[in-house]
Design a protein around this motif. Structure first.
Motif, PDB file in Angstrom:
ATOM      1  N   ILE A  40     -26.393  27.711  -9.332  1.00 24.94           N
ATOM      2  CA  ILE A  40     -27.723  27.582  -9.906  1.00 24.94           C
ATOM      3  C   ILE A  40     -28.739  27.870  -8.819  1.00 24.94           C
ATOM      4  O   ILE A  40     -28.629  27.362  -7.702  1.00 24.94           O
ATOM      5  CB  ILE A  40     -27.960  26.164 -10.468  1.00 24.94           C
ATOM      6  CG1 ILE A  40     -26.882  25.796 -11.483  1.00 24.94           C
ATOM      7  CG2 ILE A  40     -29.360  26.065 -11.098  1.00 24.94           C
ATOM      8  CD1 ILE A  40     -26.890  26.609 -12.741  1.00 24.94           C
ATOM      9  N   GLY A  41     -29.732  28.689  -9.114  1.00 23.80           N
ATOM     10  CA  GLY A  41     -30.809  28.929  -8.173  1.00 23.80           C
ATOM     11  C   GLY A  41     -31.963  27.977  -8.431  1.00 23.80           C
ATOM     12  O   GLY A  41     -32.136  27.474  -9.543  1.00 23.80           O
ATOM     13  N   ILE A  42     -32.741  27.721  -7.402  1.00 19.76           N
ATOM     14  CA  ILE A  42     -33.986  26.976  -7.569  1.00 19.76           C
ATOM     15  C   ILE A  42     -35.052  27.712  -6.775  1.00 19.76           C
ATOM     16  O   ILE A  42     -34.816  28.132  -5.637  1.00 19.76           O
ATOM     17  CB  ILE A  42     -33.852  25.505  -7.116  1.00 19.76           C
ATOM     18  CG1 ILE A  42     -35.159  24.744  -7.355  1.00 19.76           C
ATOM     19  CG2 ILE A  42     -33.400  25.393  -5.673  1.00 19.76           C
ATOM     20  CD1 ILE A  42     -35.036  23.236  -7.175  1.00 19.76           C
ATOM     21  N   ASP A  43     -36.213  27.909  -7.392  1.00 20.57           N
ATOM     22  CA  ASP A  43     -37.276  28.663  -6.739  1.00 20.57           C
ATOM     23  C   ASP A  43     -38.620  28.172  -7.254  1.00 20.57           C
ATOM     24  O   ASP A  43     -38.756  27.792  -8.427  1.00 20.57           O
ATOM     25  CB  ASP A  43     -37.118  30.165  -7.019  1.00 20.57           C
ATOM     26  CG  ASP A  43     -37.772  31.020  -5.948  1.00 20.57           C
ATOM     27  OD1 ASP A  43     -37.043  31.674  -5.193  1.00 20.57           O
ATOM     28  OD2 ASP A  43     -39.020  31.033  -5.862  1.00 20.57           O
ATOM     29  N   SER A  44     -39.616  28.196  -6.366  1.00 19.84           N
ATOM     30  CA  SER A  44     -40.963  27.758  -6.740  1.00 19.84           C
ATOM     31  C   SER A  44     -41.710  28.829  -7.515  1.00 19.84           C
ATOM     32  O   SER A  44     -42.805  28.578  -8.022  1.00 19.84           O
ATOM     33  CB  SER A  44     -41.759  27.389  -5.478  1.00 19.84           C
ATOM     34  OG  SER A  44     -41.882  28.519  -4.623  1.00 19.84           O
ATOM     35  N   SER A  45     -41.134  30.020  -7.622  1.00 17.88           N
ATOM     36  CA  SER A  45     -41.770  31.134  -8.322  1.00 17.88           C
ATOM     37  C   SER A  45     -41.224  31.276  -9.738  1.00 17.88           C
ATOM     38  O   SER A  45     -40.031  31.525  -9.929  1.00 17.88           O
ATOM     39  CB  SER A  45     -41.531  32.437  -7.555  1.00 17.88           C
ATOM     40  OG  SER A  45     -41.832  33.551  -8.366  1.00 17.88           O
ATOM     41  N   PRO A  46     -42.074  31.162 -10.768  1.00 16.16           N
ATOM     42  CA  PRO A  46     -41.612  31.402 -12.134  1.00 16.16           C
ATOM     43  C   PRO A  46     -41.052  32.814 -12.314  1.00 16.16           C
ATOM     44  O   PRO A  46     -40.111  33.026 -13.073  1.00 16.16           O
ATOM     45  CB  PRO A  46     -42.872  31.190 -12.978  1.00 16.16           C
ATOM     46  CG  PRO A  46     -43.771  30.336 -12.138  1.00 16.16           C
ATOM     47  CD  PRO A  46     -43.501  30.755 -10.731  1.00 16.16           C
ATOM     48  N   LEU A  47     -41.638  33.777 -11.595  1.00 20.53           N
ATOM     49  CA  LEU A  47     -41.148  35.151 -11.682  1.00 20.53           C
ATOM     50  C   LEU A  47     -39.720  35.251 -11.161  1.00 20.53           C
ATOM     51  O   LEU A  47     -38.884  35.948 -11.745  1.00 20.53           O
ATOM     52  CB  LEU A  47     -42.071  36.086 -10.901  1.00 20.53           C
ATOM     53  CG  LEU A  47     -41.647  37.557 -10.824  1.00 20.53           C
ATOM     54  CD1 LEU A  47     -41.526  38.165 -12.215  1.00 20.53           C
ATOM     55  CD2 LEU A  47     -42.637  38.353  -9.973  1.00 20.53           C
ATOM     56  N   ALA A  48     -39.417  34.556 -10.073  1.00 14.56           N
ATOM     57  CA  ALA A  48     -38.061  34.569  -9.532  1.00 14.56           C
ATOM     58  C   ALA A  48     -37.058  34.039 -10.555  1.00 14.56           C
ATOM     59  O   ALA A  48     -35.962  34.591 -10.706  1.00 14.56           O
ATOM     60  CB  ALA A  48     -38.000  33.737  -8.255  1.00 14.56           C
ATOM     61  N   VAL A  49     -37.442  32.987 -11.254  1.00 21.48           N
ATOM     62  CA  VAL A  49     -36.559  32.412 -12.274  1.00 21.48           C
ATOM     63  C   VAL A  49     -36.291  33.430 -13.382  1.00 21.48           C
ATOM     64  O   VAL A  49     -35.147  33.604 -13.823  1.00 21.48           O
ATOM     65  CB  VAL A  49     -37.174  31.120 -12.839  1.00 21.48           C
ATOM     66  CG1 VAL A  49     -36.348  30.594 -14.016  1.00 21.48           C
ATOM     67  CG2 VAL A  49     -37.271  30.055 -11.748  1.00 21.48           C
ATOM     68  N   ARG A  50     -37.336  34.131 -13.816  1.00 20.80           N
ATOM     69  CA  ARG A  50     -37.163  35.140 -14.872  1.00 20.80           C
ATOM     70  C   ARG A  50     -36.281  36.289 -14.389  1.00 20.80           C
ATOM     71  O   ARG A  50     -35.409  36.769 -15.130  1.00 20.80           O
ATOM     72  CB  ARG A  50     -38.524  35.663 -15.327  1.00 20.80           C
ATOM     73  CG  ARG A  50     -39.372  34.637 -16.061  1.00 20.80           C
ATOM     74  CD  ARG A  50     -40.495  35.290 -16.829  1.00 20.80           C
ATOM     75  NE  ARG A  50     -41.469  35.939 -15.958  1.00 20.80           N
ATOM     76  CZ  ARG A  50     -42.513  35.338 -15.413  1.00 20.80           C
ATOM     77  NH1 ARG A  50     -42.717  34.032 -15.634  1.00 20.80           N
ATOM     78  NH2 ARG A  50     -43.349  35.989 -14.646  1.00 20.80           N
ATOM     79  N   LEU A  51     -36.492  36.748 -13.164  1.00 21.95           N
ATOM     80  CA  LEU A  51     -35.698  37.857 -12.635  1.00 21.95           C
ATOM     81  C   LEU A  51     -34.231  37.464 -12.467  1.00 21.95           C
ATOM     82  O   LEU A  51     -33.338  38.283 -12.697  1.00 21.95           O
ATOM     83  CB  LEU A  51     -36.272  38.317 -11.297  1.00 21.95           C
ATOM     84  CG  LEU A  51     -37.646  39.002 -11.357  1.00 21.95           C
ATOM     85  CD1 LEU A  51     -38.175  39.278  -9.958  1.00 21.95           C
ATOM     86  CD2 LEU A  51     -37.568  40.297 -12.159  1.00 21.95           C
ATOM     87  N   THR A  52     -33.995  36.218 -12.087  1.00 21.97           N
ATOM     88  CA  THR A  52     -32.612  35.744 -11.983  1.00 21.97           C
ATOM     89  C   THR A  52     -31.937  35.796 -13.347  1.00 21.97           C
ATOM     90  O   THR A  52     -30.779  36.207 -13.467  1.00 21.97           O
ATOM     91  CB  THR A  52     -32.575  34.315 -11.419  1.00 21.97           C
ATOM     92  OG1 THR A  52     -33.146  34.315 -10.108  1.00 21.97           O
ATOM     93  CG2 THR A  52     -31.148  33.791 -11.341  1.00 21.97           C
TER      94      THR A  52
END
Length: 229
Positions: free
Chosen positions: A72-84
């Motif tokens: 599972i990834g965790i990122d402060s960027s909503p864009l990063a979550v969408r790209l994942t």
């Protein structure tokens, strides 16, 4: 308003700008590629549930899932979550210093692609990673060359059309990493370098009982994702 890493996450030409005006190369292009042989050597250490901190577009998260490792990834960027998600990976939008599902039960915490610099305080980040892993877990870190030392300062992502917001960041060499790891209750059990990149595997200095208690990490993560959706 675009988040701090929008330009890099969209694969635009950009760099890391220091307060002094100096420009540092940013390996943003590699974030959008499949893991290299050097990356694969790091990922080979992930044999159980892995939390990819600062996952970006999710290249490590998705690669681990393809080989059957819960990641599972965790990122402060909503864009990063969408790209994942577009890479068939799974990521959570959040702050690693905040609430994280499966805390204390992750087998591995991954801090690659320079993410040991998150927050500008590597020792605090290592302490947090220690809290996230199980007693038998490991923290896998990409650091810099031994002679790098430790540097903290304000930086921003900049490109041809200007720069984003300033944020704290840090760089450290693998020797400093070993010292900070001890302060964070971790010990370096392995280190290696390949293609001018340095890595280390850290474990808790005083392992506790392997009986974690509570729900399994997969169940905790699944519950968190369902709540978000």
């Amino acid at each position: 308003m675009p988040d701090t890493f929008t330009a890099a996450l969209l694969d635009h030409d950009c760099w890391l700008e220091r307060a002094s005006g100096d420009q540092l190369p940013l390996r943003a292009r590699s974030w959008h590629q499949e893991p290299s042989a050097t990356d694969e050597a790091l990922l080979a250490h992930c044999v159980g549930p892995t939390l990819d901190v600062g996952c970006g577009p999710g290249r490590f998260t998705s690669a681990l899932l393809r080989r059957g490792v819960l990641s599972i990834g965790i990122d402060s960027s909503p864009l990063a979550v969408r790209l994942t998600g577009l890479r068939s990976g799974i990521a959570i939008h959040g702050d690693v210093f905040g609430a994280v599902p499966g805390e204390g039960r992750w087998h591995h915490v991954l801090l690659a692609d320079g993410n040991i610099g998150i927050g500008g305080d590597p020792e605090a980040l290592l302490r947090r990673a220690h809290q996230l892993i199980a007693p038998h877990g490991t923290v896998l870190v990409e650091a810099g060359p031994p002679e790098l030392g430790l540097h903290r300062e304000q930086v921003r992502i900049a490109g041809r059309h200007g720069g984003g917001a300033w944020f704290p960041w840090a760089w450290l060499g693998v020797n400093v990493l070993r010292s900070l790891a001890r302060h964070a209750g971790l010990t370096c059990v392995a280190s290696w370098h390949r293609e001018c990149r340095w890595f280390a595997e850290l474990r808790p200095r005083r392992p506790a009982s392997l009986d974690h208690g509570g729900e399994p990490v997969a169940q905790a993560v699944t519950a968190s994702l369902i709540k978000q959706w």
